[in-house]
Design a protein around this motif. Sequence first.
Motif, mmCIF file in Angstrom:
data_model
loop_
_atom_site.group_PDB
_atom_site.id
_atom_site.type_symbol
_atom_site.label_atom_id
_atom_site.label_comp_id
_atom_site.label_asym_id
_atom_site.label_seq_id
_atom_site.Cartn_x
_atom_site.Cartn_y
_atom_site.Cartn_z
ATOM 1 N N SER A 113 42.270 37.687 43.094
ATOM 2 C CA SER A 113 42.166 38.027 41.673
ATOM 3 C C SER A 113 40.952 38.908 41.396
ATOM 4 O O SER A 113 41.023 39.856 40.607
ATOM 5 C CB SER A 113 42.080 36.741 40.832
ATOM 6 O OG SER A 113 43.278 36.001 40.921
ATOM 7 N N SER A 134 51.243 34.236 41.859
ATOM 8 C CA SER A 134 51.788 35.456 41.265
ATOM 9 C C SER A 134 53.202 35.255 40.747
ATOM 10 O O SER A 134 53.540 35.689 39.648
ATOM 11 C CB SER A 134 51.781 36.597 42.301
ATOM 12 O OG SER A 134 50.466 36.891 42.720
ATOM 13 N N SER A 158 56.820 43.263 39.728
ATOM 14 C CA SER A 158 56.841 41.883 40.193
ATOM 15 C C SER A 158 57.490 41.733 41.553
ATOM 16 O O SER A 158 57.168 40.827 42.317
ATOM 17 C CB SER A 158 57.569 40.984 39.181
ATOM 18 O OG SER A 158 58.922 41.384 39.040
ATOM 19 N N SER A 173 54.567 42.254 44.035
ATOM 20 C CA SER A 173 53.243 41.820 43.625
ATOM 21 C C SER A 173 52.549 40.882 44.594
ATOM 22 O O SER A 173 51.387 40.580 44.425
ATOM 23 C CB SER A 173 53.314 41.146 42.250
ATOM 24 O OG SER A 173 54.184 40.042 42.284
ATOM 25 N N SER A 174 53.222 40.352 45.605
ATOM 26 C CA SER A 174 52.565 39.490 46.576
ATOM 27 C C SER A 174 53.183 39.679 47.951
ATOM 28 O O SER A 174 53.993 40.572 48.154
ATOM 29 C CB SER A 174 52.666 38.025 46.142
ATOM 30 O OG SER A 174 51.633 37.702 45.254
ATOM 31 N N ASP A 216 48.609 32.852 47.011
ATOM 32 C CA ASP A 216 48.701 34.072 46.208
ATOM 33 C C ASP A 216 50.133 34.318 45.754
ATOM 34 O O ASP A 216 50.385 34.713 44.604
ATOM 35 C CB ASP A 216 48.196 35.261 47.029
ATOM 36 C CG ASP A 216 48.421 36.584 46.307
ATOM 37 O OD1 ASP A 216 48.043 36.690 45.135
ATOM 38 O OD2 ASP A 216 48.993 37.506 46.916
ATOM 39 N N ASN A 260 48.456 46.905 46.328
ATOM 40 C CA ASN A 260 48.579 45.456 46.329
ATOM 41 C C ASN A 260 48.537 44.888 47.750
ATOM 42 O O ASN A 260 47.904 43.860 47.998
ATOM 43 C CB ASN A 260 49.885 45.033 45.654
ATOM 44 C CG ASN A 260 49.941 43.545 45.420
ATOM 45 O OD1 ASN A 260 49.239 43.012 44.572
ATOM 46 N ND2 ASN A 260 50.763 42.844 46.185
ATOM 47 N N ASN A 281 46.794 42.441 37.129
ATOM 48 C CA ASN A 281 46.044 42.173 38.348
ATOM 49 C C ASN A 281 44.683 41.591 37.977
ATOM 50 O O ASN A 281 43.936 42.186 37.204
ATOM 51 C CB ASN A 281 45.848 43.460 39.151
ATOM 52 C CG ASN A 281 47.159 44.034 39.651
ATOM 53 O OD1 ASN A 281 47.961 43.329 40.231
ATOM 54 N ND2 ASN A 281 47.372 45.323 39.416
#
Length: 248
Positions: A186, A108, A44, A47-48, A104, A224, A132
């Motif tokens: 996504s 997320s 996490s 993750s973005s 995003d 990612n 994901n």
Amino acid sequence: AAFVVGFLSIACGLRGFLLLFFYLVGTKATKYKNQLKSNLDQSSAESSCRGPSQVLACSVLGVIFQLVHVYYYGQESSIDFGQSPQASSLACALIAHHATSLADTLASELGILSKSQPILILTGRRVPPGTNGGVTLLGMGFSALGGLIIGIAAIILDTISGLHVQPLSYVMFGIACGILGSLMDSILGATLQVTHFDPEKKVICNGSVAPASVHISGRDILSNAQVNVASILVTSAAGSLIGSYLFH
């Protein structure tokens, strides 16, 4: 490198401060219930577009749009496809870029906290939180909010610059690009980014995979950061087309 990107972005015009809006709001979202999110998804924290490397990767395209605008068309100008279609396309690409990045990030970081189980965007199959390509209504709502925030920020910055603004068009454009960018992210995440689930720890693990981990979705093709950049690039290109219908 991050300093150079930030400096160039702001030096090109006030729209460069969209990067600051994105970073500040994204950072707040990242820190919100961070421990709980870590218990659901080991990755996490990455993750973005939030860490320094992620922010850099997600910001370079925006700076390129700004530099091209300055080189060919000079200082920032009002978005008007009737009078300056090329310059307006670059401006819309920049706004779409940041709308996608923030959408995003919020989807997320905050969508993972949804009480409803995500579904895989391409199949509708129920998947663990943090997968994901997994989407929820809450996550899509935060995507729209991210786009809305960038749209409002663009209104404020262009107004300060003394440019003509069309508030409703800015808001609609930001929301549309936020949702489109999040959907594109996504789709790419569900297909080109691998997701594994550790049934013992009950957590998503996209980095180091435990022996007992189960493959949930995707292929190990893109990281990612690469998915982020690809979705931003596609949405920025689409933003130029969407803008031509909203700004005239």
